[in-house]
Enzyme design. Structure first.
Site, short mmCIF file in Angstrom:
data_model
loop_
_atom_site.label_atom_id
_atom_site.label_comp_id
_atom_site.label_asym_id
_atom_site.label_seq_id
_atom_site.Cartn_x
_atom_site.Cartn_y
_atom_site.Cartn_z
N TYR A 198 -5.23 5.38 -9.35
CA TYR A 198 -6.41 4.58 -8.96
C TYR A 198 -7.63 4.96 -9.80
CZ TYR A 198 -3.91 2.63 -4.98
OH TYR A 198 -3.01 1.94 -4.20
N GLU B 21 -5.35 7.83 8.53
CA GLU B 21 -5.17 8.65 7.34
C GLU B 21 -3.68 9.02 7.21
OE1 GLU B 21 -6.72 9.70 4.59
OE2 GLU B 21 -4.87 10.83 4.21
N SER B 22 -3.05 8.49 6.17
CA SER B 22 -1.59 8.64 6.05
C SER B 22 -1.13 10.09 6.02
CB SER B 22 -1.09 7.92 4.78
OG SER B 22 -1.64 8.52 3.63
N CYS C 55 0.83 -1.22 0.00
CA CYS C 55 0.00 0.00 0.00
C CYS C 55 0.86 1.27 0.00
CB CYS C 55 -0.88 -0.02 1.25
SG CYS C 55 -1.78 1.51 1.51
N TRP D 254 -7.20 -7.23 4.37
CA TRP D 254 -5.86 -7.46 4.92
C TRP D 254 -5.91 -8.45 6.08
CZ3 TRP D 254 -2.73 -5.65 1.52
CH2 TRP D 254 -2.95 -4.42 0.90
N LYS E 66 -14.25 1.09 5.25
CA LYS E 66 -13.23 0.15 4.76
C LYS E 66 -12.27 -0.21 5.89
CE LYS E 66 -11.28 2.66 1.61
NZ LYS E 66 -10.31 3.08 0.57
N TYR E 67 -11.71 -1.39 5.81
CA TYR E 67 -10.70 -1.81 6.80
C TYR E 67 -9.34 -1.59 6.17
CZ TYR E 67 -14.94 -4.01 8.58
OH TYR E 67 -16.20 -4.25 9.02
N SER E 68 -8.93 -0.32 6.14
CA SER E 68 -7.75 0.04 5.36
C SER E 68 -6.50 0.15 6.23
CB SER E 68 -8.00 1.37 4.65
OG SER E 68 -8.29 2.38 5.59
N VAL E 69 -5.36 0.08 5.58
CA VAL E 69 -4.08 0.43 6.19
C VAL E 69 -3.65 1.75 5.55
CG1 VAL E 69 -3.29 -1.88 6.78
CG2 VAL E 69 -2.86 -1.01 4.48
N1 LIG Z 1 -6.72 7.86 2.58
C1 LIG Z 1 -6.11 6.69 3.12
C2 LIG Z 1 -6.17 5.58 2.08
C3 LIG Z 1 -5.74 4.23 2.61
C4 LIG Z 1 -6.12 3.10 1.65
O1 LIG Z 1 -6.98 3.27 0.76
N2 LIG Z 1 -5.50 1.93 1.82
C5 LIG Z 1 -5.84 0.80 0.99
C6 LIG Z 1 -4.62 0.02 0.55
S1 LIG Z 1 -3.66 0.84 -0.65
C7 LIG Z 1 -6.63 -0.20 1.80
O2 LIG Z 1 -6.22 -0.57 2.88
N3 LIG Z 1 -7.76 -0.66 1.27
C8 LIG Z 1 -8.55 -1.64 1.92
C9 LIG Z 1 -9.70 -2.05 1.09
O3 LIG Z 1 -9.91 -1.47 0.01
O4 LIG Z 1 -10.42 -2.96 1.53
C10 LIG Z 1 -4.69 7.02 3.51
O5 LIG Z 1 -4.04 7.82 2.81
O6 LIG Z 1 -4.24 6.55 4.54
#
Ligand SMILES: N[C@@H](CCC(=O)N[C@@H](CS)C(=O)NCC(=O)O)C(=O)O
Length: 363
Positions: free
Chosen positions: A228, A180-181, A85, A125, A162-165
């Site tokens: 993206y 949020e990065s 990511c 993830w 979303k369960y994002s990193v």
């Molecule tokens: N705005 C967030 C975006 C984070 C993001 O979109 N991460 C993606 C990976 S590149 C993610 O974890 N997506 C999980 C998913 O789509 O289920 C940031 O900058 O931290």
């Protein structure tokens, strides 16, 4: 975690969300289309077929002030990342170049998405069961979570985004501080300087802030998020518009970098770290999977040498794991690449020499 830090739309029961809050859905069933928030980036599509990213939800701020709710302390916080990511790797880059990795631990998830829970079909993830599972990935050492989803569910039982990193985790309060990065890197830049090995490195210096914000704006929109928009577009017109904007912005970077070492002058700033994470993935992934193939980064002399220059900053190369990057992008998006076959090239050597030393660094 105070729930007031979450956007209302993530906390409301789905059926009560406004139309705008509900537009990030792709289910073919019209009834489902109107009630589901996106659970994954690839579902974040507007009615015209354009990719529209959902904002992050956790926005607390760690502060150098010891009386703040989240004070900067050694050993209290943990960063969860994926090597795939770009957003998470911005934060990892800060841990390395600011010399914070002994103060803030980090854990890398498995490269490919997996089932996050028994009993439903969500894919996201996950952590490996052991260190032997996949080189680079580790089990969660903090709460023993099986998935990043579990971190979110521990932090807020009513979270529905979303369960994002990245996830910046507070071990003391057992919650997510921030996901949020762009905000996490600001905290890492300024709030831990009493503990950092490299406290004088300021990637957001006051005299360049206006310039940094301006550059971040178009670079985020057209390049970081722009790739993206190319890859996740579901119609030809939004794809072509995104490609047009992407290459205008890359050409602009190339022009800027013909006169100076970095985007905001002869000094490294957060804008460069933010841009780097996209450039390093470009020729290996975005050019192929996201159809960003009008021109490759290695065909731009300044951008290519600039990418190598940043990659060679001590600590940066450890944030780039091309195996995880390719396994994830090509292996976790079956709607884009159903067979999950990983292209073998181009295997660029970012350690090879570059010509950026021709610009004298300024303070
Ligand atoms: N705005 C967030 C975006 C984070 C993001 O979109 N991460 C993606 C990976 S590149 C993610 O974890 N997506 C999980 C998913 O789509 O289920 C940031 O900058 O931290």
């Amino acid at each position: 975690m105070s729930l007031s830090a979450l956007p209302r739309s993530c906390l409301l029961p789905p059926a009560t969300r406004s139309r705008k809050q509900r537009c990030f859905a792709f289910s073919p069933s019209p009834s489902k289309l109107s009630i589901r928030m996106a659970r994954s980036s690839i579902q974040e599509v507007s009615e015209s077929g354009a990719f529209v990213r959902t904002p992050s939800a956790f926005h607390s701020f760690i502060s150098g002030d010891p009386d703040s709710p989240f004070p900067a302390e050694s050993g209290r916080y943990h960063l969860y990342v994926s090597f795939a990511c770009p957003w998470a790797c911005r934060c990892l880059a800060y841990l390395k170049i600011k010399g914070l990795d002994k103060i803030i631990g980090h854990t890398v998830v498995k490269s490919k998405w997996g089932r996050t829970k028994d009993g439903d079909t969500h894919i996201g993830w996950v952590f490996p069961a052991s260190n032997a599972d996949e080189p680079g990935a580790e089990p969660d050492p903090i709460i023993g979570a099986g998935s990043v989803r579990e971190l979110y569910e521990t932090a807020s039982p009513i979270y529905s985004g979303k369960y994002s990193v990245p996830v910046l985790w507070d071990k003391e309060l057992k919650t997510i501080v921030n996901n949020e990065s762009s905000e996490i890197i600001r905290m890492l830049n300024s709030e831990f300087n009493g503990l950092a090995e490299n406290p004088n490195l300021d990637l957001y210096p006051p005299h360049l802030r206006t310039q940094i914000e301006e550059a971040n704006g178009w670079i985020y929109d057209c390049i970081n998020n722009g790739v993206y928009k190319c890859g996740f577009a579901k119609q030809q017109a939004p794809y072509e518009e995104a490609v047009e904007n992407l290459y205008k912005a890359l050409d602009k970077c190339e022009q800027i970098l013909s006169n100076q070492r970095f985007i905001c002058g002869n000094i490294l700033t957060e804008t460069d770290i933010r841009l780097f994470v996209t450039l390093i993935r470009f020729d290996e992934v975005y050019a192929v999977l996201f159809k960003c193939n009008r021109k490759l980064i290695r065909e731009y002399p300044n951008l290519f040498n600039y990418t190598k220059d940043i990659f060679q900053i001590p600590g940066m190369s450890s944030t780039v794991n091309m195996d995880h990057i390719k396994l994830n992008y090509y292996g976790s998006h079956p709607s884009m690449d159903p067979l999950g076959i990983i292209p073998i090239g181009p295997n660029i050597d970012y350690f090879s020499s570059h010509d950026r030393g021709r610009f004298a660094l300024s303070k």
